[in-house]
Scaffold this motif. Structure first.
Motif, mmCIF file in Angstrom:
data_model
loop_
_atom_site.group_PDB
_atom_site.id
_atom_site.type_symbol
_atom_site.label_atom_id
_atom_site.label_comp_id
_atom_site.label_asym_id
_atom_site.label_seq_id
_atom_site.Cartn_x
_atom_site.Cartn_y
_atom_site.Cartn_z
ATOM 1 N N GLY A 1 0.816 -1.208 0.000
ATOM 2 C CA GLY A 1 0.000 0.000 0.000
ATOM 3 C C GLY A 1 0.848 1.256 0.000
ATOM 4 O O GLY A 1 0.558 2.232 -0.711
ATOM 5 N N CYS A 2 1.932 1.268 0.794
ATOM 6 C CA CYS A 2 2.855 2.414 0.807
ATOM 7 C C CYS A 2 3.550 2.570 -0.548
ATOM 8 O O CYS A 2 3.831 3.697 -0.983
ATOM 9 N N PHE A 3 3.821 1.458 -1.208
ATOM 10 C CA PHE A 3 4.407 1.497 -2.551
ATOM 11 C C PHE A 3 3.501 2.284 -3.505
ATOM 12 O O PHE A 3 3.950 3.205 -4.197
ATOM 13 N N VAL A 4 2.224 1.967 -3.510
ATOM 14 C CA VAL A 4 1.278 2.656 -4.397
ATOM 15 C C VAL A 4 1.093 4.107 -3.972
ATOM 16 O O VAL A 4 1.084 5.028 -4.806
ATOM 17 N N ALA A 5 0.967 4.342 -2.660
ATOM 18 C CA ALA A 5 0.714 5.692 -2.150
ATOM 19 C C ALA A 5 1.842 6.650 -2.517
ATOM 20 O O ALA A 5 1.606 7.758 -3.033
ATOM 21 N N HIS A 6 3.083 6.238 -2.277
ATOM 22 C CA HIS A 6 4.215 7.118 -2.574
ATOM 23 C C HIS A 6 4.441 7.269 -4.075
ATOM 24 O O HIS A 6 4.952 8.302 -4.523
ATOM 25 N N PHE A 7 4.078 6.240 -4.845
ATOM 26 C CA PHE A 7 4.193 6.357 -6.302
ATOM 27 C C PHE A 7 3.260 7.465 -6.807
ATOM 28 O O PHE A 7 3.644 8.276 -7.653
ATOM 29 N N LEU A 8 2.045 7.516 -6.243
ATOM 30 C CA LEU A 8 1.102 8.572 -6.624
ATOM 31 C C LEU A 8 1.600 9.952 -6.200
ATOM 32 O O LEU A 8 1.561 10.911 -6.982
ATOM 33 N N THR A 9 2.066 10.060 -4.952
ATOM 34 C CA THR A 9 2.550 11.349 -4.451
ATOM 35 C C THR A 9 3.749 11.822 -5.249
ATOM 36 O O THR A 9 3.835 13.002 -5.638
ATOM 37 N N GLY A 10 4.693 10.908 -5.521
ATOM 38 C CA GLY A 10 5.843 11.265 -6.340
ATOM 39 C C GLY A 10 5.434 11.678 -7.744
ATOM 40 O O GLY A 10 6.027 12.596 -8.335
ATOM 41 N N GLY A 11 4.403 11.021 -8.278
ATOM 42 C CA GLY A 11 3.909 11.388 -9.606
ATOM 43 C C GLY A 11 3.368 12.805 -9.641
ATOM 44 O O GLY A 11 3.616 13.560 -10.593
ATOM 45 N N TYR A 12 2.642 13.184 -8.579
ATOM 46 C CA TYR A 12 2.126 14.561 -8.520
ATOM 47 C C TYR A 12 3.289 15.560 -8.517
ATOM 48 O O TYR A 12 3.272 16.551 -9.258
ATOM 49 N N TYR A 13 4.277 15.316 -7.646
ATOM 50 C CA TYR A 13 5.383 16.271 -7.542
ATOM 51 C C TYR A 13 6.218 16.304 -8.825
ATOM 52 O O TYR A 13 6.774 17.349 -9.187
ATOM 53 N N TYR A 14 6.310 15.169 -9.530
ATOM 54 C CA TYR A 14 7.036 15.169 -10.812
ATOM 55 C C TYR A 14 6.325 16.070 -11.814
ATOM 56 O O TYR A 14 6.955 16.879 -12.506
ATOM 57 N N ILE A 15 5.004 15.942 -11.902
ATOM 58 C CA ILE A 15 4.226 16.790 -12.817
ATOM 59 C C ILE A 15 4.360 18.262 -12.421
ATOM 60 O O ILE A 15 4.558 19.143 -13.258
ATOM 61 N N HIS A 16 4.279 18.521 -11.117
ATOM 62 C CA HIS A 16 4.319 19.892 -10.612
ATOM 63 C C HIS A 16 5.683 20.552 -10.827
ATOM 64 O O HIS A 16 5.760 21.745 -11.147
ATOM 65 N N GLU A 17 6.759 19.758 -10.658
ATOM 66 C CA GLU A 17 8.114 20.334 -10.681
ATOM 67 C C GLU A 17 8.818 20.210 -12.033
ATOM 68 O O GLU A 17 9.631 21.066 -12.386
ATOM 69 N N LYS A 18 8.512 19.175 -12.784
ATOM 70 C CA LYS A 18 9.341 18.858 -13.947
ATOM 71 C C LYS A 18 8.619 18.957 -15.283
ATOM 72 O O LYS A 18 9.233 18.719 -16.327
ATOM 73 N N THR A 19 7.339 19.246 -15.285
ATOM 74 C CA THR A 19 6.625 19.338 -16.556
ATOM 75 C C THR A 19 5.922 20.699 -16.664
ATOM 76 O O THR A 19 5.828 21.447 -15.679
ATOM 77 N N SER A 20 5.419 20.989 -17.837
ATOM 78 C CA SER A 20 4.703 22.245 -18.067
ATOM 79 C C SER A 20 3.208 22.108 -17.797
ATOM 80 O O SER A 20 2.446 23.059 -17.950
ATOM 81 N N LEU A 21 2.793 20.920 -17.371
ATOM 82 C CA LEU A 21 1.382 20.698 -17.060
ATOM 83 C C LEU A 21 0.974 21.463 -15.812
ATOM 84 O O LEU A 21 1.798 21.731 -14.935
ATOM 85 N N ASP A 22 -0.284 21.813 -15.714
ATOM 86 C CA ASP A 22 -0.799 22.532 -14.551
ATOM 87 C C ASP A 22 -0.978 21.550 -13.395
ATOM 88 O O ASP A 22 -1.869 20.678 -13.430
ATOM 89 N N GLY A 23 -0.113 21.677 -12.370
ATOM 90 C CA GLY A 23 -0.155 20.752 -11.247
ATOM 91 C C GLY A 23 -1.460 20.760 -10.496
ATOM 92 O O GLY A 23 -1.841 19.762 -9.864
ATOM 93 N N ALA A 24 -2.193 21.890 -10.576
ATOM 94 C CA ALA A 24 -3.472 21.992 -9.859
ATOM 95 C C ALA A 24 -4.477 20.947 -10.335
ATOM 96 O O ALA A 24 -5.357 20.524 -9.588
ATOM 97 N N ASN A 25 -4.342 20.517 -11.593
ATOM 98 C CA ASN A 25 -5.254 19.510 -12.133
ATOM 99 C C ASN A 25 -4.966 18.109 -11.591
ATOM 100 O O ASN A 25 -5.762 17.187 -11.792
#
Length: 451
Positions: free
Chosen positions: A316-340
């Motif tokens: 469960g922690c594996f999935v949870a942190h994968f999701l959280t890391g995915g959000y921060y990757y989008i927010h920090e490293k891409t041009s996508l709007d992190g708010a979405n």
């Protein structure tokens, strides 16, 4: 519920309040880290703050190694009693001196107290509780830890430095006064050849006849204490060695999935996201979630079993942190709007609160207190908590540099990978311990090796 069972609940909960005391001390620094870095009088850099957060683990490393030995000489009760004075000494120093050096000493003092609580409190609880209640009573460890976290997070952001400290001071004082009235464990009394005292204490914790249980306990203690060189037994006896390896895997997985970072860097982490509430409010919400789920999960390990909960927790922690890391990757490293994609952050954090609370959080202390015999329990606990302190130091110290060099997403993906690997290893090695007597949990004949 009989009078004996009720007393078990009350005394074990009071023992676990020592964990709330150190929970406040451990997390006290987190709500004010940003303010300390901005305080011109202190002139602390982000690197200085990083060291002050991590340096607490030096105390956490030292005290378990000492406490594990001392508890067999002085008793569980008096070693736990040292927690209050250690924390109080730290709070007094906070009020009288505000320098980098004094804050470092405070953190080390609080680390010493934390190491004692994490090593000896689970032993006390396990030696008082009857087997069918041991899981839920040791499970309250995680609840009281997060009660301390919630206490610090609720007051820290809204009061100045001195007032915040005065709010923290009563916690160790009240605990120490109440704890003085608590009894020693029957296991330790038997180890000290005080059989009549042990009978009296055990009888107060049970609702029926205690002769059979006392006889079994006495035989187990006599056999286990007949072996010298207890620390060597951890490595020379097959069953003790396997138990030690399992406990270390649980420890590695627990701390390298980022548990210390979540409570020590909550404000920093949330200021890097786009949320509809402030970082301070998000920290409080996190602490509330962790506390509430810990209350529920305290009753699960005896019902479901240790192994299933640990496996669900790891994956469960594996999935949870994968999701959280995915959000921060989008927010920090891409041009996508992190708010979405803020939903991924919220879902990941809620999942982490749930899955860490039902397994990795509470069960390390449960396993640590029940998988070893009387002669190795203190030493094994000391080594485990010393190793845990090292792991915490590493994960806390690396958090800031990894964020600055790569981004916060990489920290969370590392925590995710740790959960996956830990789950695979425990699926292979872990055996069930729920409802069994303390020590010799594996269903195999155990041959003691003289050392």
């Amino acid at each position: 519920m009989g009078k004996g069972q009720l007393k078990q609940y009350v005394v074990c909960f009071i023992s676990q309040l020592s964990v709330m005391v150190v929970g406040v001390a451990y997390c006290w620094f987190e709500p004010i880290t940003i303010r300390l870095a901005e305080d011109a009088n202190l002139d602390l850099s982000t690197e200085d703050v990083s060291w002050l957060i991590a340096i607490m683990e030096i105390g956490c490393l030292i005290s378990p190694l000492v406490a594990g030995e001392v508890t067999n000489k002085l008793g569980r009760k008096y070693v736990i009693m040292s927690i209050g004075p250690l924390c109080l000494a730290g709070w007094i120093l906070v009020l009288f001196s505000k320098t980098m050096l004094s804050l470092a000493i405070v953190r080390i003092l609080h680390g010493l107290a934390t190491g004692v609580a994490f090593t000896i409190t689970p032993i006390y609880t396990a030696e008082v509780a009857e087997p069918k209640l041991r899981g839920r009573l040791t499970g309250t460890f995680q609840t009281t830890w997060y009660m301390g976290t919630l206490y610090a997070f609720s007051f820290g952001p809204y009061f100045d430095y001195d007032v915040y400290t005065y709010i923290c001071i009563p916690v160790p004082i009240i605990f120490t006064i109440v704890w003085m009235l608590m009894p020693e464990t029957p296991y330790y009394l038997l180890m000290s050849q005080r059989e009549e005292e042990a009978r009296k204490v055990l009888k107060s914790f049970r609702d029926g006849d205690v002769d059979k249980e006392l006889e079994d306990m006495h035989s187990a203690v006599k056999e286990e204490m007949s072996v010298e060189g207890s620390w060597k037994i951890l490595f020379t006896d097959k069953t003790e060695r396997k138990a030690f390896i399992i406990v270390q895997i649980v420890s590695i997985t627990k701390f390298l999935t980022g548990m210390p970072v979540i409570v020590n860097y909550a404000l920093d982490t949330f200021t890097r996201s786009e949320t509809f509430v402030s970082a301070e409010e998000m920290s409080i919400i996190l602490a509330v979630l962790l506390t509430l789920i810990a209350v529920i999960s305290a009753f699960m390990s005896d019902w479901i079993g240790r192994k299933p909960l640990l496996l669900v927790s790891c994956f469960g922690c594996f999935v949870a942190h994968f999701l959280t890391g995915g959000y921060y990757y989008i927010h920090e490293k891409t041009s996508l709007d992190g708010a979405n994609y803020t939903w991924a952050l919220y879902l990941g954090l809620v999942m982490y609160c749930f899955f860490s609370d039902i397994g990795l959080g509470p069960l390390l202390q449960t396993l640590q207190s029940e998988m070893f015999g009387a002669s190795t329990r203190g030493v094994a606990g000391g080594i485990t908590e010393g190793f845990a302190a090292f792991l915490c130091f590493v994960v806390l110290k690396l958090y800031t540099p990894v964020n600055e060099m790569f981004g916060v997403y990489l920290n969370f993906w590392f925590y995710s990978l740790t959960g996956l690997v830990g789950g695979i290893l425990l699926f292979w090695l872990m055996y069930e311990t729920a409802g069994k007597t303390i020590g010799q949990m594996e269903d195999k004949p155990k041959k003691k090796v003289m050392a």
